[in-house]
Design an enzyme around this catalytic site. Structure first.
Site, PDB file in Angstrom:
ATOM      1  N   HIS A  48     -44.023  28.103  12.023  1.00  0.00           N
ATOM      2  CA  HIS A  48     -43.871  28.389  13.630  1.00  0.00           C
ATOM      3  C   HIS A  48     -43.468  29.534  13.740  1.00  0.00           C
ATOM      4  O   HIS A  48     -43.123  30.356  13.326  1.00  0.00           O
ATOM      5  CB  HIS A  48     -42.771  27.080  13.983  1.00  0.00           C
ATOM      6  CG  HIS A  48     -42.734  25.734  13.627  1.00  0.00           C
ATOM      7  ND1 HIS A  48     -42.208  25.236  12.718  1.00  0.00           N
ATOM      8  CD2 HIS A  48     -43.863  24.763  14.077  1.00  0.00           C
ATOM      9  CE1 HIS A  48     -42.501  23.762  12.535  1.00  0.00           C
ATOM     10  NE2 HIS A  48     -43.632  23.889  13.497  1.00  0.00           N
ATOM     11  N   ASP A  51     -40.224  30.230  13.328  1.00  0.00           N
ATOM     12  CA  ASP A  51     -39.860  30.489  11.959  1.00  0.00           C
ATOM     13  C   ASP A  51     -39.791  31.946  11.529  1.00  0.00           C
ATOM     14  O   ASP A  51     -39.175  32.513  10.763  1.00  0.00           O
ATOM     15  CB  ASP A  51     -40.758  29.688  11.076  1.00  0.00           C
ATOM     16  CG  ASP A  51     -40.362  28.137  11.319  1.00  0.00           C
ATOM     17  OD1 ASP A  51     -39.218  27.674  11.464  1.00  0.00           O
ATOM     18  OD2 ASP A  51     -41.435  27.181  11.057  1.00  0.00           O
TER      19      ASP A  51
HETATM   20  C1  XLS Z   1     -44.609  16.967  13.544  1.00  0.00           C
HETATM   21  C2  XLS Z   1     -45.619  17.847  12.972  1.00  0.00           C
HETATM   22  C3  XLS Z   1     -45.187  19.292  12.635  1.00  0.00           C
HETATM   23  C4  XLS Z   1     -46.592  20.198  12.643  1.00  0.00           C
HETATM   24  C5  XLS Z   1     -45.700  21.472  12.687  1.00  0.00           C
HETATM   25  O1  XLS Z   1     -44.743  15.630  13.535  1.00  0.00           O
HETATM   26  O2  XLS Z   1     -46.214  17.437  11.892  1.00  0.00           O
HETATM   27  O3  XLS Z   1     -44.405  19.192  11.520  1.00  0.00           O
HETATM   28  O4  XLS Z   1     -47.148  19.912  11.578  1.00  0.00           O
HETATM   29  O5  XLS Z   1     -45.416  22.088  13.877  1.00  0.00           O
END
Ligand code: XLS
Ligand code: MG
Length: 344
Positions: A48, A51
């Site tokens: 992210h 992150d």
């Molecule tokens: C949440 C999502 C998240 C995304 C990344 O349900 O899967 O993990 O993959 O932001």
């Protein structure tokens, strides 16, 4: 030895806190996670935006680039690549009613600021891929947003990202619900339609998450196949899900082994990865997992994937052909089950 390269996000190793209880494991430093990811056999890390650059709101655009460049140096120490950067548009107060589809212009502008910074961060980390999980793009109160307007705002936001950088690609990660009640882009079909509506459809594709397909009542392998058929499966988030309830991000294959087999089969049969795509995991340890076992769900997911990859390698295409010619799908189904049970 797997034909595929694997990626994982740091949020996959977490403290175990959930909506109903506090952490059960200690927090782990990002660099320690990188070190363990490399040891386990991952080739890339998913990010992210915050992150890569924690507390991102505190910094200027130039500082964000410098901090992202430092994060890249950290990755390089462990021989890890960055797979993608995803703007986290669900935590900040500006995103309380969505980001790209908020009814408030200043919130939409904030969402675009995070999207542009994600692109800047991706540049510094050496990837061209942006993932959009559209967490709050939708409604809690149906009448609060016009679904036509919402959909057009999503296309407009992606077009702005495509204009901001002529080289980036955008992978929308569809999910039909949670945390939102009515999602505007819940399946891979929606993603393909949104892609076609953008100004550069070749640069807009999908990230299929196994559990999200299950939550939509769909088969993950079919959702993967749909995006592959369009040439727009930019990445995947493999995991598992026990029925239609809250998003569980379970280890790959632990609930629905045959569905997991068919995900591996469709990826392998269509040379997924040949253009550099990663097999991404999006899995979380059970809250009951102890600190010492905090990476086991990653190891289990990789080992299950590789075991299924070997089973796909043993698939008897001659027997399949015989069953199809005789339209004896009972025999074919029994063959699949024997293969998975190790008695074929
Ligand atoms: C949440 C999502 C998240 C995304 C990344 O349900 O899967 O993990 O993959 O932001
Ligand atoms: Mg995911």
């Amino acid at each position: 030895m797997s034909e595929f390269r694997f990626s994982v996000g740091p949020w996959n190793v977490h403290s175990g806190a959930d909506s109903y209880g506090p952490a059960t494991r200690a927090e782990i430093d990002m660099e320690e996670k990188f070190s363990r990811f490399a040891d386990i056999g991952f080739s890339a890390v998913q990010f992210h935006d915050d992150d890569a650059v924690p507390d991102i709101n505190k910094y200027s655009d130039g500082e964000i680039k410098r901090l992202a460049a430092a994060r890249k140096k950290q990755l390089d120490k462990y021989g890890l690549a960055a797979e993608f950067v995803a703007p986290r548009l669900w935590m900040d107060p500006h995103c309380v009613d969505g980001g790209f589809t908020s009814r408030y212009e200043e919130d939409r502008e904030y969402a675009m600021w995070r999207a542009y910074r994600s692109i800047d961060i991706a540049h510094e980390l050496g990837t061209d891929l942006i993932v959009l999980w559209l967490a709050r793009e939708g409604t809690l109160c149906a009448e609060s947003k016009d679904p036509v307007w919402e959909t057009r705002m999503l296309v407009e936001a992606i077009d702005k990202m495509l204009d901001y950088d002529p080289n980036i690609r955008v992978a929308i990660e569809p999910k039909p619900n949670e945390p939102i009640d009515r999602s505007i882009c819940g399946t891979m079909g929606h993603v393909m339609a949104v892609s076609a509506a953008t100004k550069d459809p070749a640069r807009v594709g999908g990230n299929l998450e196994s559990a999200h397909a299950t939550l939509a009542g769909l088969d993950p392998a079919c959702e993967i196949g749909f995006a592959l058929a369009m040439g727009k499966l930019f990445t995947v988030h493999l995991n598992d899900q026990n029925g239609i309830k809250y998003d569980q991000d379970k280890s790959f294959g632990v609930e629905n082994l045959r569905a997991a087999f068919n995900q591996v089969k469709v990826l392998k049969e269509h040379n997924y990865g040949a253009k550099g795509e990663y097999v991404g995991l999006d899995v979380k340890a059970m809250r009951t997992t102890r600190d010492a076992d905090g990476y086991k769900h990653l190891e289990n997911s990789l080992n299950i994937f590789k075991a299924l990859e070997a089973k796909v390698g043993r698939w008897d295409y001659g027997f399949e052909k015989q069953c199809v010619e005789k339209r004896d799908y009972e025999a074919l189904e029994m063959y699949v089950l024997k293969l998975l049970m190790g008695i074929a």
